[in-house]
Design a protein around this motif. Structure first.
Motif, PDB file in Angstrom:
ATOM      1  N   TYR A 254       0.975  -1.671  -0.359  1.00 36.41           N
ATOM      2  CA  TYR A 254       0.125  -0.115   0.420  1.00 36.41           C
ATOM      3  C   TYR A 254       0.766   1.158  -0.039  1.00 36.41           C
ATOM      4  N   TYR A 256       0.879   6.063  -0.282  1.00 36.05           N
ATOM      5  CA  TYR A 256      -0.129   6.678  -0.278  1.00 36.05           C
ATOM      6  C   TYR A 256       0.539   7.846   0.037  1.00 36.05           C
ATOM      7  N   GLN A 259       0.410  11.674   5.251  1.00 35.56           N
ATOM      8  CA  GLN A 259       0.567  10.856   6.095  1.00 35.56           C
ATOM      9  C   GLN A 259      -0.731  10.407   6.904  1.00 35.56           C
ATOM     10  N   LEU A 261      -2.479   8.247   5.483  1.00 36.12           N
ATOM     11  CA  LEU A 261      -3.112   6.968   4.441  1.00 36.12           C
ATOM     12  C   LEU A 261      -4.827   6.756   3.965  1.00 36.12           C
ATOM     13  N   LEU A 264      -4.673   7.456  -1.709  1.00 36.74           N
ATOM     14  CA  LEU A 264      -3.966   5.840  -2.315  1.00 36.74           C
ATOM     15  C   LEU A 264      -3.603   6.203  -3.423  1.00 36.74           C
ATOM     16  N   TYR A 285       4.351   7.721   1.475  1.00 34.48           N
ATOM     17  CA  TYR A 285       4.043   6.184   3.076  1.00 34.48           C
ATOM     18  C   TYR A 285       3.641   5.511   2.547  1.00 34.48           C
ATOM     19  N   TRP A 286       4.281   4.509   3.105  1.00 34.25           N
ATOM     20  CA  TRP A 286       3.971   2.805   2.991  1.00 34.25           C
ATOM     21  C   TRP A 286       4.117   1.520   3.457  1.00 34.25           C
ATOM     22  N   THR A 303       4.880   1.860   9.205  1.00 31.67           N
ATOM     23  CA  THR A 303       4.120   2.399   7.646  1.00 31.67           C
ATOM     24  C   THR A 303       5.990   3.610   7.592  1.00 31.67           C
ATOM     25  N   SER A 305       8.041   6.604   5.401  1.00 28.57           N
ATOM     26  CA  SER A 305       8.126   7.295   4.292  1.00 28.57           C
ATOM     27  C   SER A 305       9.612   7.615   3.777  1.00 28.57           C
TER      28      SER A 305
END
Length: 309
Positions: A254, A256, A259, A261, A264, A285-286, A303, A305
């Protein structure tokens, strides 16, 4: 001149080939001859194989089954296209009609129709227990499973067994009902049911069920490291995760743009390493999340970044 003759020859052959493909033999006036079950047949088995004679130049056959007749159908039980002159399925006790037509890309025959009935065997021990639910080879993450089957005439009880891979009986219960809830162990288990009365019993009828109630482990993201600054828009994502015994597991990524989220960019099933091209001048951010065939899912990884300049 030779090149021109060769070109014309190839062109003519191509046109001839296309004509063969586009203009298949007309089979409109041909007739499909049904073999079994023949018209008026009474069948004691719920597992039927329908068969008919082939038609020259037919590429497929459309088979339909209605209950009790096509004219007064309460249900179209089957509507399928097959390439062979036979088809097998399981039906409940009832009156039916079935019909078949032959077809190719340019034409089709009329349907040929026959009626038949599925009846209860006079010999109780030869009767069949038609299992309803869950379907064969079902995968579930719920260990408490409701098993269901159809009523067998003159049965006073049903014996239900769970069998392991070594053909050992794990659980055995009896019930007067046509359903029972049983707790299954992890892994692949066969469940089987037979009907009984005071003096006789049928054979067992079985299906298999896979239980996997364990969530995959939380993935650990490794690259890009948290708060990394990158110069290349082609980003290589890596992570680790130990597999849990059970059904097949897979990972999803995922990514984004914020932050929180909520924005997407992409969500995709991936394996490590996963190479994904993104836009420059953006912070992303993933995280990774794992799933399995039974519907279980892991915790999301931490998560991370990164920014692409």
């Amino acid at each position: 001149m030779k090149k021109q003759i060769l070109y014309i020859t190839i062109l003519l052959l191509s046109l001839y080939s296309c004509e063969e493909i586009l203009f298949e033999e007309d089979i409109t006036d041909d007739v499909v001859s049904l073999i079994a079950p023949s018209d008026g047949t009474e069948v004691e088995s719920t597992l039927l194989t329908f068969s008919w004679n082939t038609v020259d130049h037919a590429t497929s056959y459309r088979l339909q089954i209605a209950r009790p007749t096509f004219e007064n159908a309460t249900q179209i039980v089957e509507d399928t296209t097959v390439t062979t002159a036979s088809f097998s399925t399981t039906l409940t006790k009832n009156n039916y009609q079935w019909r078949v037509r032959a077809q190719n890309t340019g034409s089709q025959t009329a349907y040929t129709t026959a009626s038949f009935s599925i009846i209860e065997s006079e010999d109780f021990s030869a009767r069949e227990v038609l299992l309803s639910s869950p379907a064969d080879n079902t995968i579930s993450n719920n260990t408490a499973v409701n098993l269901q089957w159809e009523t067998v005439s003159d049965a006073t009880a049903y014996r239900v067994q769970l069998i392991d891979d070594n053909d050992q009986v794990l659980t055995e219960e009896t019930t007067a009902n046509t359903s029972i809830q049983i707790t299954f162990p992890e892994g692949v288990t066969t469940w089987q049911v037979r009907a009984e009365n005071d003096t006789q019993n049928t054979l067992y009828f079985s299906r298999t069920l896979t239980i996997d109630s364990m969530n995959p482990l939380k993935p650990v993201t490794t690259a890009p490291v948290d708060q990394a600054t990158l110069t290349d828009t082609a980003v290589s994502f890596t992570w680790t995760r130990d597999a849990v015994e059970g059904t097949t597991e897979f990972d999803s990524i995922y990514i984004y743009r914020n932050q929180q989220l909520t924005d997407l960019v992409t969500k995709d099933q991936v394996t490590s390493p996963a190479d994904i091209t993104l836009d420059a001048s953006t912070t992303y951010y993933w995280f990774i999340k794992a799933f399995d065939e039974a519907g279980n899912q892991s915790e999301a990884s931490d998560t991370f970044s990164f920014t692409i300049n």
